[in-house]
Design an enzyme around this catalytic site. Structure first.
Site, short mmCIF file in Angstrom:
data_model
loop_
_atom_site.label_atom_id
_atom_site.label_comp_id
_atom_site.label_asym_id
_atom_site.label_seq_id
_atom_site.Cartn_x
_atom_site.Cartn_y
_atom_site.Cartn_z
N LYS A 209 0.84 -1.20 0.00
CA LYS A 209 0.00 0.00 0.00
C LYS A 209 0.89 1.26 0.00
CE LYS A 209 -3.47 2.20 2.88
NZ LYS A 209 -4.27 2.11 4.10
N GLU A 215 10.53 -5.02 4.16
CA GLU A 215 10.52 -6.42 3.74
C GLU A 215 10.17 -6.55 2.26
OE1 GLU A 215 9.02 -5.14 6.40
OE2 GLU A 215 9.01 -6.54 8.09
N GLY A 269 -4.77 -1.87 5.20
CA GLY A 269 -3.99 -3.00 4.68
C GLY A 269 -4.60 -4.34 5.03
N ARG A 270 -5.01 -4.49 6.29
CA ARG A 270 -5.51 -5.80 6.73
C ARG A 270 -6.92 -6.10 6.23
NH1 ARG A 270 -4.27 -2.40 10.73
NH2 ARG A 270 -5.88 -1.60 12.13
N GLU A 355 -4.20 -6.48 15.22
CA GLU A 355 -3.70 -5.17 14.79
C GLU A 355 -4.82 -4.13 14.94
OE1 GLU A 355 -0.31 -4.97 11.73
OE2 GLU A 355 -1.95 -4.10 10.62
N HIS A 386 -5.57 -33.22 18.33
CA HIS A 386 -4.44 -34.03 18.77
C HIS A 386 -3.25 -33.16 19.16
CE1 HIS A 386 -6.45 -37.70 17.33
NE2 HIS A 386 -6.95 -36.87 16.42
N LYS A 506 9.79 -0.98 13.74
CA LYS A 506 10.28 -0.72 12.37
C LYS A 506 11.35 0.36 12.43
CE LYS A 506 6.02 -1.36 9.65
NZ LYS A 506 5.06 -0.65 8.82
O1 F6P Z 1 2.31 -4.36 9.92
C1 F6P Z 1 2.08 -3.02 9.70
C2 F6P Z 1 1.55 -2.77 8.33
O2 F6P Z 1 1.42 -1.40 8.17
C3 F6P Z 1 0.22 -3.49 8.06
O3 F6P Z 1 -0.88 -2.83 8.56
C4 F6P Z 1 0.24 -3.61 6.58
O4 F6P Z 1 -0.70 -4.53 6.14
C5 F6P Z 1 1.67 -4.03 6.37
O5 F6P Z 1 2.40 -3.27 7.31
C6 F6P Z 1 2.21 -3.86 4.97
O6 F6P Z 1 2.17 -2.54 4.54
P1 F6P Z 1 2.30 -2.15 3.03
O7 F6P Z 1 1.17 -2.74 2.28
O8 F6P Z 1 2.28 -0.65 3.01
O9 F6P Z 1 3.61 -2.69 2.52
#
Ligand code: F6P
Length: 539
Positions: A209, A215, A269-270, A355, A386, A506
């Site tokens: 987003k 990452e 995002g979520r 979150e 189990h 972060k």
């Molecule tokens: O974990 C924090 C967060 O901001 C989430 O809410 C989001 O889904 C994720 O990082 C990834 O963010 P982006 O889509 O901006 O890479």
């Protein structure tokens, strides 16, 4: 207009619930069932292909009446209208919360800053449709003119968990494309995936987003380098597309504007799998199935928006969860799907739920003096029976659980299905009834072993029984939990749609990375300093 800020524990209904709790807390559900032959019918909601039985909870009619009174005192209906109408209910980020608009029909009218966003959403849906159909039918090809065989989604958090869970859950509906998900900044993750791939036939979908996430950008950069060991710079456009709100950053990364699928800041995002973030879903199962997923979610939206309190599935589930969290002081809740396809469902829900409602400041900006948030966890049954079920049956903790099952299996093996569903029923029945000392004695158990074999029972469960796992029913199920989260956030008086708590780690990681790169280790606590030294010596 913002949501109201009302401390739930200061309301009249909360006080009444406290008194009621004292009266009902020790009642055994066995007694409640024995006293009321109509209990199961009274506490079951049948809606479309959903059969939701919440009768195995430590409630009676008075509990329900008080829940409803609490909802009224907290102006839940007003909050629901604001949610669907695009009010700035994500106050701390100054945004609307409109994942529901993503699945609204073409003729809907949802305003953001005075403009209807529905036409834009449907325009992007056409882009998703055309692109995924061209990849699936092979008209869109790689740099050596071969059709694509593999799709890699590069993203993390909401840009990974939603699409990954849905693709896995709908594997039955999959086509010839093999989906992959690269999320962790752990280089072993990306390399493990890359070693299986042919660059000539692999499509990469970078989903972020913000397009600033460490990452995702690291993985995308590593993958582009790997690709350039095979293809040329001009071939990148054929193999890399992006989904983001940040067009400038995507272009700076080297992706052409025609390869960018837009999204909007009013989608969290979520909660974004319904947008172009779901491109890998549409690729893996086809656009029509993606559309059915959205239709299912829209049906649940309508149910949630229009249904009365007593028969409103997400609302009832939310209040039951609050009942255990805030009155019974339950520490967590479990979600147990009786289908292997929903293997990743609990992981997905962990982000969506934790979150969102893992907050300790209320909507007036002051500390809350009650529990918020839910610790949620789970694994499919019967495997989990189990693994951790012993603790649910006989441990010291109260763990309310949602049992999700399907009346029809997808491959139609009725022998297996009957066994699966027998277990599904048996567990909630065992959790309800437990086993008395008399029953244990009647089995001829040796005297000294008797106490170990007694189960108290009285463990609450919801049974969410659905006809079949289809794109549409999955859409309904996910939206059901989204709305449950919303209701809980309203009641707990928190802002559910920001996630500032994720930011501190972060920021520190960026600073520490710089120290590792430059060797200029700053002052840390002695534990962190020692760990850094140990790493520098051994890396
Ligand atoms: O974990 C924090 C967060 O901001 C989430 O809410 C989001 O889904 C994720 O990082 C990834 O963010 P982006 O889509 O901006 O890479």
């Amino acid at each position: 207009m913002a949501l109201h800020s009302i401390n739930p524990t200061q309301t009249k209904s909360w006080a009444k619930l406290n008194t009621h709790f004292e009266a009902i807390k020790d009642a055994h559900m066995k007694t409640l069932f024995a006293e009321n032959p109509g209990r199961a019918d009274q506490f079951t909601i049948q809606w479309e292909d959903f059969y939701v039985d919440f009768s195995k909870n430590r409630i009676n009619q008075e509990t329900m009446t008080l829940f409803k009174a609490l909802a009224e005192e907290l102006k839940l209906n007003d909050a629901i209208s604001k949610y669907f109408e695009g009010d700035i209910i994500n106050h701390t980020e100054g945004r609307a919360v409109l994942h529901t608009a993503l699945r609204a029909p073409k003729d809907a009218n949802v305003l953001v800053d005075g403009a209807n966003v529905i036409p834009e959403i449907h325009q992007v849906k056409s882009l998703i449709k055309n692109f995924s159909e061209a990849v699936i039918n092979g008209t869109k090809k790689g740099y050596t003119n071969k059709a694509f065989t593999d799709v890699v989604n590069i993203g993390i958090g909401g840009s990974d968990l939603g699409p990954a869970m849905v693709v896995d859950s709908l594997a039955f509906y999959g086509n010839h494309l093999t989906p992959h998900f690269v999320s962790n900044v752990d280089g072993d993750h990306v390399n493990e995936v890359l070693k299986t791939l042919n660059p000539e036939t692999t499509l990469f979908v970078i989903v972020s987003k913000t397009f600033t996430t460490q990452e995702t950008l690291s993985n995308a950069t590593t993958i582009r380098e790997w690709f350039l060991n095979h293809g040329k710079q001009e071939d990148v456009a054929k193999h890399f597309v992006a989904v983001s709100t940040n067009t400038a950053k995507v272009e700076a990364f080297g992706i052409e504007s025609s390869n960018i699928f837009p999204m909007w800041d009013w989608v969290g995002g979520r909660f974004s799998l319904w947008s172009a973030v779901g491109l890998s879903i549409s690729l893996a199962v086809g656009y029509d199935n993606f559309e059915s997923l959205l239709d299912g979610a829209h049906k649940m939206d309508t149910h949630f928006k229009e249904e009365e309190f007593e028969t409103n599935i997400p609302t009832i589930l939310a209040f039951l969860s609050i009942w255990y969290n805030n009155f019974f002081k339950a520490e967590s809740e479990a979600v147990i799907p009786y289908t292997q396809y929903l293997n990743q469902f609990a992981t997905y829900l962990q982000q969506a739920i934790m979150e969102s409602n893992g907050k300790s400041i209320d909507r007036s900006g002051t500390d809350v003096n009650y529990q918020t948030g839910n610790l949620v966890w789970g694994e499919p049954g019967t495997n989990s029976q189990h693994a951790f079920f012993q603790l649910i049956h006989q441990g010291t903790k109260l763990i309310p659980a949602d049992f999700i099952g399907f009346t029809q299996s997808l491959h139609g093996n009725n022998d297996h299905q009957d066994k699966l569903i027998s277990n599904f029923f048996a567990q909630t029945e065992a959790l309800l009834n437990g086993k008395t000392e008399a029953e244990v004695i009647a089995e001829g158990t040796a005297k000294e072993i008797i106490p170990f074999k007694v189960f108290e029972g009285n463990k609450p469960t919801n049974t969410i029984f659905i006809k079949q796992l289809t794109p549409e029913s999955l859409g309904k199920l996910i939206a059901m939990y989204e709305h449950k989260i919303f209701v809980q956030g309203v009641v707990w008086n928190v802002f559910s749609y920001d996630q500032f708590g994720v930011e501190l780690g972060k920021q520190l990681a960026t600073k520490i990375l710089q120290e590792i790169n430059t060797g200029a280790i700053a002052n840390h606590d002695t534990s962190t300093s020692n760990l850094l030294k140990h790493y520098k010596k051994n890396r």
